[in-house]
Scaffold this active site. Structure first.
Site, short mmCIF file in Angstrom:
data_model
loop_
_atom_site.label_atom_id
_atom_site.label_comp_id
_atom_site.label_asym_id
_atom_site.label_seq_id
_atom_site.Cartn_x
_atom_site.Cartn_y
_atom_site.Cartn_z
CG PHE A 10 -45.29 -6.58 73.64
CD1 PHE A 10 -46.44 -7.50 74.20
CD2 PHE A 10 -44.91 -5.97 72.61
CE1 PHE A 10 -47.61 -6.57 73.70
CE2 PHE A 10 -46.36 -4.47 72.45
CZ PHE A 10 -47.59 -5.85 72.82
CB THR A 98 -38.49 -14.68 76.41
OG1 THR A 98 -38.25 -15.79 77.23
CG2 THR A 98 -39.00 -13.58 76.85
CE LYS A 127 -42.03 -24.86 72.08
NZ LYS A 127 -42.72 -24.36 72.01
CB VAL A 154 -47.82 -30.03 74.99
CG1 VAL A 154 -47.86 -31.05 73.96
CG2 VAL A 154 -46.54 -30.22 75.75
N GLY A 209 -44.29 -18.41 56.11
CA GLY A 209 -44.85 -18.11 57.86
C GLY A 209 -44.71 -19.09 58.35
CG ASP A 223 -40.65 -26.96 69.08
OD1 ASP A 223 -42.00 -26.23 69.78
OD2 ASP A 223 -42.06 -28.32 68.01
CE LYS A 227 -44.52 -28.37 70.59
NZ LYS A 227 -44.89 -27.80 69.09
N1 LIG Z 1 -45.93 -18.98 67.75
C1 LIG Z 1 -47.04 -19.52 68.32
O1 LIG Z 1 -47.30 -20.18 68.13
C2 LIG Z 1 -45.78 -20.43 70.12
C3 LIG Z 1 -47.45 -21.34 69.87
C4 LIG Z 1 -46.79 -22.13 71.28
C5 LIG Z 1 -45.78 -21.94 72.61
N2 LIG Z 1 -44.69 -21.25 71.81
C6 LIG Z 1 -43.75 -20.36 72.71
O2 LIG Z 1 -44.42 -18.66 73.22
C7 LIG Z 1 -42.75 -18.04 72.93
C8 LIG Z 1 -42.76 -17.32 72.23
O3 LIG Z 1 -42.72 -17.03 70.45
P1 LIG Z 1 -43.49 -16.13 69.89
O4 LIG Z 1 -43.91 -16.96 68.86
O5 LIG Z 1 -43.98 -14.68 70.52
O6 LIG Z 1 -41.73 -15.92 69.32
P2 LIG Z 1 -40.80 -14.37 68.89
O7 LIG Z 1 -42.09 -13.79 68.28
O8 LIG Z 1 -39.49 -14.50 68.42
O9 LIG Z 1 -41.79 -13.41 69.86
C9 LIG Z 1 -40.02 -13.18 71.49
C10 LIG Z 1 -40.88 -12.02 72.07
O10 LIG Z 1 -39.40 -12.07 72.94
C11 LIG Z 1 -38.87 -10.74 73.36
N3 LIG Z 1 -37.37 -11.61 74.17
C12 LIG Z 1 -36.37 -11.85 73.17
N4 LIG Z 1 -35.83 -11.88 74.70
C13 LIG Z 1 -36.40 -11.54 75.58
C14 LIG Z 1 -35.69 -11.17 77.20
N5 LIG Z 1 -34.30 -12.08 76.91
N6 LIG Z 1 -36.60 -10.99 77.75
C15 LIG Z 1 -37.73 -10.70 77.36
N7 LIG Z 1 -37.75 -10.66 76.87
C16 LIG Z 1 -37.27 -11.24 75.58
C17 LIG Z 1 -39.00 -10.06 72.08
O11 LIG Z 1 -38.46 -9.30 72.13
P3 LIG Z 1 -38.37 -8.45 70.98
O12 LIG Z 1 -39.68 -8.00 70.67
O13 LIG Z 1 -36.69 -7.50 71.13
O14 LIG Z 1 -37.19 -9.87 69.84
C18 LIG Z 1 -39.37 -10.47 71.65
O15 LIG Z 1 -40.85 -9.52 71.51
C19 LIG Z 1 -42.25 -19.23 72.90
O16 LIG Z 1 -41.14 -20.10 73.66
C20 LIG Z 1 -42.50 -20.10 71.23
O17 LIG Z 1 -42.21 -21.49 71.46
C21 LIG Z 1 -44.92 -20.09 70.36
#
Ligand SMILES: NC(=O)c1ccc[n+]([C@@H]2O[C@H](COP(=O)([O-])OP(=O)(O)OC[C@H]3O[C@@H](n4cnc5c(N)ncnc54)[C@H](OP(=O)(O)O)[C@@H]3O)[C@@H](O)[C@H]2O)c1
Length: 345
Positions: A10, A98, A127, A154, A209, A223, A227
């Site tokens: 989340f 996550t 991923k 991807v 950011g 990363d 992909k």
């Molecule tokens: N951001 C992007 O634009 C984007 C695009 C494509 C793919 N992704 C992928 O999507 C995923 C999430 O990205 P994000 O940017 O949302 O990351 P993020 O902002 O760091 O959020 C990660 C979330 O996962 C939670 N978490 C961490 N370890 C956990 C566990 N063991 N069990 C349950 N929850 C856990 C964290 O908890 P806390 O809140 O307690 O820290 C946080 O709520 C990543 O794998 C990323 O590679 C991201």
């Protein structure tokens, strides 16, 4: 028919997905199906509601601080993990968002394995599971007649994987070449356009950011390598892992490469490359490369991604679009959820 969704993670993406579900609330309750969020998990615990959270409750959940879902009134379960939530609820769909951790100890791998064991469909933006165990996950899903969807992994906001899965299911793909990491592309764009050094460009990307405080997954190439592997495994049905990619970190080599290029107007890009012969990937590389200015990838700037796909008979398809962003990624996830709903009705 009702589809119960559990969101594992989340942060940026998990919250964007909930916001998108609220924005598109007309998609939640249709005459022929109902979509409800029954659980949300973060690193400290989860919030679960067997009957599904109302729109008002989801809105209230968005107000919670990071790591706060387990404080969500009587629905909060501190210390509960995604596996606990899966076992408690057996939802229809797990959304795994996550952090991507490229080790066999990655919690997300356990989440996906448990979901498939319990008969739960999976949607991934994370991923790591597919960059580590692609074929194994797909075979387990197939055996149990479950779907694993991963469009967001991807080029996130740009549905290039759907094009490959549905549009190129007959034509052989012989090569893919692309820019699949927006953070490093932004850094390179600053270095070229503002004549900056790597460290200054990274600092600006962090302030905006665009780069993480710890940017190593991007700069060391994990990363984009993940992909590339997901892309190639999708094309070949193969079982390559992120460790099969020849990966050259962007830094420290980039500054000397910048100084050494002698091609006029050449542009350095952090490229992913794979050659595919007879349905097998022969070469998989991530490395900084100097491109001629008329190369289509040379015009992909800032946080944009681009991919060139060479197919039979002698075609070159060029896709350019957004590769990250919470909202963009949430759209891809919701699209995958609806594809699962459509196929299951
Ligand atoms: N951001 C992007 O634009 C984007 C695009 C494509 C793919 N992704 C992928 O999507 C995923 C999430 O990205 P994000 O940017 O949302 O990351 P993020 O902002 O760091 O959020 C990660 C979330 O996962 C939670 N978490 C961490 N370890 C956990 C566990 N063991 N069990 C349950 N929850 C856990 C964290 O908890 P806390 O809140 O307690 O820290 C946080 O709520 C990543 O794998 C990323 O590679 C991201």
């Amino acid at each position: 028919m009702r589809f119960r969704v559990l969101i594992s993670g989340f942060g940026t993406v998990g919250r964007s997905l909930v916001r998108l579900l609220l924005d598109k609330k007309d998609l939640l309750n249709r005459r022929d199906y109902e979509l409800s969020v029954v659980g949300v998990v973060d690193s400290k615990g989860c919030a679960l509601k067997e009957g599904g959270f109302s729109l008002r409750e989801l809105q209230a959940m968005l107000e919670l601080p990071r790591s706060g879902v387990s404080t969500f009134g009587r629905y909060g379960y501190p210390g509960y993990t995604t596996v606990d939530a899966l076992e408690a609820l057996t939802p229809d769909i797990l959304v795994e968002v996550t952090p991507s951790e490229y080790s066999l100890y990655s919690p997300a791998l356990r989440h996906v394995e448990k979901a498939l064991e319990l008969g739960v469909h999976v949607v991934l933006a994370n991923k790591a599971p597919l960059a580590l165990m692609f074929r194994d996950i797909m075979m387990k899903a197939k055996k149990r007649d479950l779907q694993v969807k991963y469009k967001a992994t991807v080029m996130a906001g740009t549905p290039v994987l759907d094009m490959i899965i549905y549009g190129l299911n007959v034509q052989a793909v012989c090569e893919v070449r692309g820019i699949l990491n927006g953070t490093t592309n932004y850094i390179l764009t600053l270095m070229h356009s503002k004549n900056m050094g790597f460290k200054e460009a990274l600092r600006i990307a962090q302030e905006m950011g665009i780069a993480e405080a710890d940017p190593s997954l991007d700069i060391e190439g994990w990363d984009p390598a993940a992909k590339l592997v997901i892309l190639v495994n999708t094309i070949t049905g193969g079982n390559l892992t992120v460790y099969d990619v020849e990966r050259e970190p962007l830094w420290p080599g980039i500054e000397s490469l910048m100084k050494s290029i002698n091609m006029e107007n050449a542009v350095i890009k952090y490229l992913c490359f794979a050659k595919i012969e007879d349905g097998k990937a022969e070469v998989l590389k991530v490395k900084p490369v100097a491109l001629a200015p008329d190369d289509p990838l040379a015009s992909v700037h800032k946080t944009y991604n681009g991919l060139l796909i060479c197919t039979e008979p002698d075609n070159e398809i060029f896709v350019r679009g957004k590769g990250a962003g919470g909202e963009e990624t949430a759209f891809a996830i919701l699209s995958d959820i609806l594809q699962i709903v459509d196929a299951s009705r």
